[in-house]
Scaffold this active site. Structure first.
Site, PDB file in Angstrom:
ATOM      1  N   CYS A  92      -1.281   0.639  -1.758  1.00  0.00           N
ATOM      2  CA  CYS A  92      -2.517   1.342  -1.420  1.00  0.00           C
ATOM      3  C   CYS A  92      -2.200   2.785  -0.999  1.00  0.00           C
ATOM      4  O   CYS A  92      -1.835   3.608  -1.828  1.00  0.00           O
ATOM      5  CB  CYS A  92      -3.283   0.571  -0.343  1.00  0.00           C
ATOM      6  SG  CYS A  92      -5.034   1.020  -0.212  1.00  0.00           S
ATOM      7  N   HIS A 178      -3.647  -4.991  -2.956  1.00  0.00           N
ATOM      8  CA  HIS A 178      -2.841  -5.559  -1.872  1.00  0.00           C
ATOM      9  C   HIS A 178      -2.198  -6.874  -2.329  1.00  0.00           C
ATOM     10  O   HIS A 178      -2.841  -7.928  -2.296  1.00  0.00           O
ATOM     11  CB  HIS A 178      -3.706  -5.802  -0.638  1.00  0.00           C
ATOM     12  CG  HIS A 178      -4.156  -4.547   0.044  1.00  0.00           C
ATOM     13  ND1 HIS A 178      -3.409  -3.925   1.015  1.00  0.00           N
ATOM     14  CD2 HIS A 178      -5.258  -3.774  -0.137  1.00  0.00           C
ATOM     15  CE1 HIS A 178      -4.034  -2.829   1.421  1.00  0.00           C
ATOM     16  NE2 HIS A 178      -5.155  -2.713   0.738  1.00  0.00           N
ATOM     17  N   GLU A 180      -0.062  -8.570  -0.774  1.00  0.00           N
ATOM     18  CA  GLU A 180       0.350  -9.378   0.373  1.00  0.00           C
ATOM     19  C   GLU A 180      -0.681 -10.417   0.793  1.00  0.00           C
ATOM     20  O   GLU A 180      -0.353 -11.344   1.543  1.00  0.00           O
ATOM     21  CB  GLU A 180       0.677  -8.474   1.574  1.00  0.00           C
ATOM     22  CG  GLU A 180      -0.514  -7.745   2.189  1.00  0.00           C
ATOM     23  CD  GLU A 180      -0.823  -6.401   1.545  1.00  0.00           C
ATOM     24  OE1 GLU A 180      -1.454  -5.563   2.211  1.00  0.00           O
ATOM     25  OE2 GLU A 180      -0.437  -6.206   0.378  1.00  0.00           O
TER      26      GLU A 180
END
Length: 684
Positions: A92, A178, A180
């Site tokens: 990001c 993202h 994660e």
């Protein structure tokens, strides 16, 4: 050396440097790395490249953050890290740093993305090895890459927006999405490719390492002192107590359970019985009056240039407070004051005792604690991270052995410590309890953008009609959607007659790594809804209309009249008893149906909205409504609502609605359709 909060030094030589730019999901990156048995050490974004070189890190990951790389005060990294020859992954904001550093440009576009989207990836890129070319990912950003740096190629796209860049020769990659979080389906695979294949990190970091280190650190910090253990009966505090017992033995522990007056029906007795089964004789402190009348200092930031320093004012009593942040701060500080009083009652000297609580890493992230991040935006203040708690931490008075753990890791640790399934898999219940599940208000929230927000919501939910009428503002919707999305919205709104109603209240959300406090939109329909379609529409509404961060379905008939006022609401006994009964009925049905394990959490929320009043008779607003907020997640940092008929049986949802609607004082029942982001799990 910077550390990840729980560790004073790295435990292995196979480690990754994680540069924190203030992402809300920053510690989830840390968690993902650990999940793959690799160690990460967190540094501030501006750490010197020389430090990373000397410590022989094997790779670098740069997190996202709430800032803009084009801002004059934008957080920056040492450009020399790109000359170390180490593999680098920017996420990001991290991707935007990389693109700008290598000569590309980043701009703020009219359309922002907040939620789960489909992206096209290049499966030939090493980062995406083994993946199909279409993936569901979480995007949450306002700025976007405009011109890609010359030495980089595009490896992922979300429509016209660049979602990934890479330079295979330099082993430097950037992702706008993202990887994660759970909402990115392929995220773990991407990290595996980056860590194992691209960076050559070996998986030698285990949960056993961390448990042993935590026990050693507890013994070192506590010594021969007593520990006052704050127990709520939830999984976090229970595992915390079990870990402390393993490290110290029961003789050094003084377990207490503080009844703050905001617990569920019969919760105190349940907690007492449950903890007794674990061998913990808990002292119950009845402290409801102290919380109802509790006050604390509130920091006021002024825009007056003559008064640059923030000032402190005394808050109103909690029972008269409507601001959600002030409510949380009062509750957090009152917990500490009550704990301090207990020490006096038990003749325990403050210099001979520490306070232990089950603080987790997500609590610190959302509170923007310096223990978790140096740049993060505060989403909400957790009761275990109030100003008074932070002061006690500085004094070395607080023991928090789980502060480096996430919820799923705590559950694994609890099982390893021998706790039964019924304890480690309980649904989370917040420390402030029902106090933050009552949306308190004295006046309706109607700003200058209320009418415009209502118009935008109507354009989206009645898109097919508006296209047919050639509404002059329909371009505002079209410009924010891809062609396939426009076709989907057209088909859905052709089949379904929906009515959008902006509610004059606010809820807390998280968009672009920042806290939002915006309108709630209610959707009603004449016929039973198609829940999958509704969830899809609820996903695009906050993306197109930034003044909305939460969307709910309103059960019952179509809402015919605009809602222009609210029922004044504070934390009073009548209000709390109504919510407590609604919560009891909903959870009883969920448990009896055997569906408790299908979802991670189910907050039941009260909002100060009285529907179905005849505007001509001008009856006062006196009832309130209840929202069912189902939540499915593993990491508790992102998640999605349960879809009725798919994740939960439709008959179970309908039974909950019927029972809640029968609770005295309830106007209507709503169902929260919002993912996280843009909504938070709790409404406050």
């Amino acid at each position: 050396m910077a550390t990840n909060g729980a560790l004073d030094k790295p435990l292995t030589s196979e480690r990754v440097a994680f540069l924190d730019a203030g992402a809300q999901y920053g510690q989830v990156i840390d968690r993902r790395i650990r999940e793959l048995s690799c160690e990460s050490v967190i540094f501030p974004l501006g750490v010197s490249a020389e430090v990373l070189k000397q410590e022989k890190y094997k790779a670098i990951i740069i997190s996202g953050g709430p800032g803009s790389v084009n801002s004059p005060d934008a957080p920056t990294c040492d450009p020399n890290i790109f000359r170390l020859g180490l593999p680098i992954l920017g996420i990001c904001y991290g991707m935007q740093i990389i693109n700008k550093e290598f000569g590309g440009t980043v701009v703020k576009k009219n359309v922002r993305e907040d939620g789960q989207f489909t992206v096209d990836i290049d499966p030939k890129a090493l980062l995406f090895k083994g993946l199909s070319n279409v993936q569901n990912v979480l995007l949450t950003h306002g700025d976007s890459v405009e011109e890609v740096a010359d030495s980089f190629s595009i490896i992922a796209q979300s429509g016209s927006i660049v979602a990934g860049i890479g330079n295979e020769k330099l082993r430097i990659y950037g992702l706008q999405f993202h990887p994660e979080v759970d909402l990115t389906d392929c995220g773990k695979h991407i990290f595996k490719n980056f860590l194992y294949d691209i960076s050559g990190v070996r998986p030698v970091y285990t949960m056993r390492n961390r448990e042993e280190y935590c026990i050693a650190e507890i013994r070192k910090a506590v010594g021969n002192m007593k520990v006052l253990v704050l127990l709520s009966g939830g999984v976090d505090s229970t595992v915390c107590a079990a870990l402390l017992t393993r490290a110290l033995g029961p003789d050094q522990l003084v377990p207490i359970h503080i009844d703050n007056g905001f617990l569920r029906k019969s919760e105190v007795n349940l907690v007492e019985r449950s903890l007794l089964k674990l061998g913990l004789s808990v002292k119950v402190i009845r402290a409801a009056p102290a919380f109802y009348e509790g006050v604390t200092d509130i920091v006021i930031h002024t825009r007056d240039s003559r008064d640059k320093l923030p000032r402190k004012v005394l808050s109103r009593p909690l029972c008269q407070t409507v601001n959600p942040e002030e409510k949380r701060k009062i509750i957090g500080d009152t917990f500490m004051r009550v704990a301090n009083d207990v020490m006096g009652d038990l003749n325990l000297r403050q210099e001979e005792i520490l306070i232990a609580q089950g603080t987790l890493r997500p609590d610190l992230i959302e509170s923007a604690s310096s223990l978790a991040s140096g740049h993060a935006d505060a989403i909400k203040t957790h009761h275990n991270d109030s100003e008074l708690v932070r002061e006690l931490r500085i004094q070395g008075k607080v023991v928090e052995p789980l502060k480096d753990f996430h919820k799923d890791e705590v559950r694994l640790l609890g099982k390893d410590l021998g706790l039964a399934e019924e304890y480690v898999m309980r649904h989370p219940f917040p420390g402030p309890g029902l106090a933050i599940r009552v949306i308190c208000a004295e006046d309706p929230y109607i700003e200058r953008d209320f009418v415009e927000t209502q118009l935008m919501a109507k354009l989206i939910t009645e898109y097919a009609i508006m296209v047919q009428k050639r509404h002059s503002h329909i371009g505002r919707v079209d410009n924010g959607l891809s062609e396939p999305e426009r076709r989907t919205l057209l088909n859905f709104t052709s089949r379904n007659q929906l009515t959008a109603t902006v509610l004059p209240i606010r809820s807390v959300g998280v968009q672009g790594d920042r806290r939002t406090y915006n309108y709630v939109l209610g959707i009603s329909s004449k016929n039973p809804p198609n829940w999958t379609d509704l969830i899809w529409v609820a996903r695009i509404i906050p993306r197109l209309c930034h003044s909305i961060n939460r969307v709910c379905y309103i059960f019952g008939d179509v809402v015919k009249e605009a809602i222009g006022d609210i029922t004044p609401t504070h934390l009073t006994p009548v209000v709390l008893s109504t919510l407590r009964e609604a919560d009891y009925q909903a959870n009883k049905i969920l448990s009896q149906s055997g569906c408790m394990s299908r979802i991670a959490q189910m907050p039941i929320v009260m909002i100060p909205i009285h529907f179905d009043r005849d505007p001509i008779s001008r009856l006062p607003s006196c009832q309130r409504s209840i929202v069912i907020r189902t939540f499915i997640t593993n990491d508790f940092m992102t998640g999605v609502p349960a879809i009725p008929g798919k994740d939960l049986p439709l008959e179970v949802v309908n039974q909950m609605v019927a029972e809640i609607a029968n609770v005295r004082g309830v106007s209507r029942v709503l169902y929260d359709l919002t993912a996280k982001p843009p909504g938070t799990t709790e409404w406050e």
